[in-house]
Design a protein around this motif. Structure first.
Motif, mmCIF file in Angstrom:
data_model
loop_
_atom_site.group_PDB
_atom_site.id
_atom_site.type_symbol
_atom_site.label_atom_id
_atom_site.label_comp_id
_atom_site.label_asym_id
_atom_site.label_seq_id
_atom_site.Cartn_x
_atom_site.Cartn_y
_atom_site.Cartn_z
ATOM 1 N N ASN A 5 0.834 -1.208 0.000
ATOM 2 C CA ASN A 5 0.000 0.000 0.000
ATOM 3 C C ASN A 5 0.870 1.259 0.000
ATOM 4 N N LEU A 6 1.921 1.243 0.778
ATOM 5 C CA LEU A 6 2.884 2.356 0.788
ATOM 6 C C LEU A 6 3.466 2.594 -0.596
ATOM 7 N N ARG A 7 3.895 1.536 -1.256
ATOM 8 C CA ARG A 7 4.531 1.692 -2.569
ATOM 9 C C ARG A 7 3.536 2.186 -3.623
ATOM 10 N N TYR A 8 2.272 1.826 -3.467
ATOM 11 C CA TYR A 8 1.271 2.305 -4.422
ATOM 12 C C TYR A 8 0.907 3.759 -4.165
ATOM 13 N N LEU A 9 0.646 4.108 -2.916
ATOM 14 C CA LEU A 9 0.005 5.378 -2.610
ATOM 15 C C LEU A 9 0.976 6.545 -2.443
ATOM 16 N N ALA A 10 2.160 6.292 -1.904
ATOM 17 C CA ALA A 10 3.082 7.398 -1.616
ATOM 18 C C ALA A 10 3.382 8.271 -2.831
ATOM 19 N N PRO A 11 3.573 7.700 -4.036
ATOM 20 C CA PRO A 11 3.861 8.574 -5.177
ATOM 21 C C PRO A 11 2.743 9.556 -5.517
ATOM 22 N N TYR A 12 1.511 9.273 -5.096
ATOM 23 C CA TYR A 12 0.383 10.141 -5.430
ATOM 24 C C TYR A 12 0.164 11.250 -4.404
ATOM 25 N N LEU A 13 0.795 11.151 -3.257
ATOM 26 C CA LEU A 13 0.607 12.152 -2.212
ATOM 27 C C LEU A 13 1.748 13.159 -2.275
ATOM 28 N N GLY A 14 1.420 14.410 -2.288
ATOM 29 C CA GLY A 14 2.457 15.431 -2.407
ATOM 30 C C GLY A 14 3.124 15.754 -1.081
ATOM 31 N N GLY A 15 4.245 16.478 -1.177
ATOM 32 C CA GLY A 15 4.936 16.968 0.002
ATOM 33 C C GLY A 15 5.610 15.885 0.804
ATOM 34 N N GLY A 16 6.123 16.271 1.968
ATOM 35 C CA GLY A 16 6.747 15.309 2.861
ATOM 36 C C GLY A 16 5.710 14.399 3.495
ATOM 37 N N GLN A 17 6.084 13.166 3.685
ATOM 38 C CA GLN A 17 5.162 12.174 4.241
ATOM 39 C C GLN A 17 5.846 11.392 5.350
ATOM 40 N N HIS A 18 5.098 11.127 6.402
ATOM 41 C CA HIS A 18 5.578 10.295 7.508
ATOM 42 C C HIS A 18 4.620 9.117 7.631
ATOM 43 N N TRP A 19 5.065 7.962 7.196
ATOM 44 C CA TRP A 19 4.252 6.747 7.227
ATOM 45 C C TRP A 19 4.598 5.933 8.465
ATOM 46 N N ARG A 20 3.560 5.485 9.171
ATOM 47 C CA ARG A 20 3.720 4.531 10.259
ATOM 48 C C ARG A 20 2.962 3.265 9.869
ATOM 49 N N LEU A 21 3.722 2.183 9.711
ATOM 50 C CA LEU A 21 3.187 0.909 9.242
ATOM 51 C C LEU A 21 2.900 0.021 10.446
ATOM 52 N N VAL A 22 1.652 -0.421 10.573
ATOM 53 C CA VAL A 22 1.233 -1.216 11.729
ATOM 54 C C VAL A 22 0.933 -2.639 11.262
ATOM 55 N N ASP A 23 1.621 -3.594 11.857
ATOM 56 C CA ASP A 23 1.369 -5.002 11.555
ATOM 57 C C ASP A 23 1.883 -5.826 12.727
ATOM 58 N N ARG A 24 1.307 -6.991 12.915
ATOM 59 C CA ARG A 24 1.755 -7.858 14.004
ATOM 60 C C ARG A 24 3.000 -8.648 13.635
ATOM 61 N N ASP A 25 3.320 -8.743 12.334
ATOM 62 C CA ASP A 25 4.386 -9.613 11.842
ATOM 63 C C ASP A 25 5.670 -8.808 11.636
ATOM 64 N N ALA A 26 6.648 -9.042 12.492
ATOM 65 C CA ALA A 26 7.900 -8.280 12.426
ATOM 66 C C ALA A 26 8.652 -8.528 11.123
ATOM 67 N N ARG A 27 8.552 -9.749 10.577
ATOM 68 C CA ARG A 27 9.256 -10.046 9.322
ATOM 69 C C ARG A 27 8.708 -9.215 8.167
ATOM 70 N N LEU A 28 7.383 -9.086 8.116
ATOM 71 C CA LEU A 28 6.777 -8.297 7.054
ATOM 72 C C LEU A 28 7.121 -6.821 7.203
ATOM 73 N N LEU A 29 7.121 -6.325 8.420
ATOM 74 C CA LEU A 29 7.481 -4.927 8.649
ATOM 75 C C LEU A 29 8.929 -4.659 8.240
ATOM 76 N N GLU A 30 9.808 -5.573 8.576
ATOM 77 C CA GLU A 30 11.211 -5.416 8.184
ATOM 78 C C GLU A 30 11.342 -5.387 6.663
ATOM 79 N N ARG A 31 10.582 -6.243 5.990
ATOM 80 C CA ARG A 31 10.591 -6.269 4.530
ATOM 81 C C ARG A 31 10.081 -4.947 3.960
ATOM 82 N N ALA A 32 9.022 -4.410 4.538
ATOM 83 C CA ALA A 32 8.458 -3.145 4.065
ATOM 84 C C ALA A 32 9.453 -2.009 4.198
ATOM 85 N N VAL A 33 10.129 -1.939 5.316
ATOM 86 C CA VAL A 33 11.106 -0.873 5.524
ATOM 87 C C VAL A 33 12.290 -1.040 4.580
ATOM 88 N N ASP A 34 12.726 -2.278 4.379
ATOM 89 C CA ASP A 34 13.849 -2.531 3.466
ATOM 90 C C ASP A 34 13.512 -2.109 2.036
#
Length: 291
Positions: free
Chosen positions: A51-80
């Protein structure tokens, strides 16, 4: 939440997710975002960051995303994976936790609350709590790819590319298709950790809840359409879906396990070798707070 998803599955579905989303919701969201001078985005059940990779390019200006998930492996993958060329203006933080606690807490501090392929897994009670949280924060909402219960499989015969006429399904195949897909719809309403899931009713339920709270809402179709000449990746996606449908149907009707497994064998063979058209219905919801 009780549902867990693998990195491989999320990567397999990402291309069809992105091409299926309701792009006409981006313009009104972008206008609101700029007028609000917004910057804070909370992505609930973020997985590996699609969702981050899809939506961020369409939002202007600086953005601060906080990704919430129970799975640490998926979160690590998202940040990478990050956002590629947007790294200079998009800051990403991972929040490991549950939607009922950390998810709602993060939403209370957001300008935009978003999620993809989530609402059909949550309960009416959780949606009501989310609506109150968003109202208090005056946050906008974009929920993408909520399953609406539609599954359609059209067999188109052999792999010959110029064949245009669909093969009428055998009566037994059609009965088994509907048996399995009805079982999947029933299974989707099971408790996933947040109370009985809304399943196919989730999109409409969420729209009504936000509209009642005074939000301007728009609910738009965003179906997956695969085929009629599926790529290797699309065949792999279909095979993964068939496996998941089999598992759900057997859990829902264990006495029919033999029937369901025979269905899976036939459907998997078709997914590997035949031309087919597969439609999975979804809806996208945009809800903007009142002026």
């Amino acid at each position: 939440m009780g549902e867990r998803f693998t990195i491989d599955w999320l990567a397999l579905r990402e291309p069809v997710d992105h091409r299926s989303r309701a792009a006409d919701l981006l313009a009104p969201l972008g206008s609101w975002w700029r007028a609000r001078r917004a910057s804070r985005v909370v992505d609930l059940g973020s997985g590996a960051g699609s969702n981050l990779r899809y939506l961020a390019p369409y939002l202007g200006g600086g953005q601060h995303w906080r990704l919430v998930d129970r799975d640490a492996r998926l979160l690590e993958r998202a940040v990478d994976l990050g956002t590629g060329g947007l790294a200079d203006r998009v800051r990403i933080e991972a929040v490991q936790g549950e939607l009922i606690r950390e998810g709602l807490e993060e939403a209370s501090r957001a300008d935009l609350v978003t999620a993809s392929a989530l609402l059909d897994l949550v309960s009416r009670t959780w949606i009501e709590r989310l609506v109150k949280t968003c109202v208090d924060a005056r946050a906008a909402v974009l929920f993408a790819l909520t399953w609406d219960g539609v599954i359609q499989w059209q067999s188109l015969g052999g792999s010959t590319r110029d064949r245009k006429v669909a093969r009428p399904p055998l009566a037994a195949d059609a009965r088994d298709d509907e048996f399995v897909w009805d079982a999947v719809r029933e299974h989707q309403r099971r408790d996933k950790g947040l109370g009985p899931s809304l399943g196919p009713a989730a999109g409409r339920t969420a729209e009504q809840a936000f509209a009642t709270a005074g939000y301007r809402t728009e609910l738009t179709g965003s179906p997956w359409v695969v085929g009629p000449s599926p790529t290797f990746e699309e065949r792999s996606l279909a095979l993964a879906l068939i496996k998941g449908w089999e598992r759900a149907a057997v859990e829902q009707h264990p006495a029919e396990a033999r029937r369901v497994r025979a269905w899976r064998t036939r459907k998997s063979r078709a997914a590997r070798t035949e031309r087919f058209r597969l439609v999975i219905g979804h809806v996208d919801l945009l809800a903007l707070p009142p002026p």
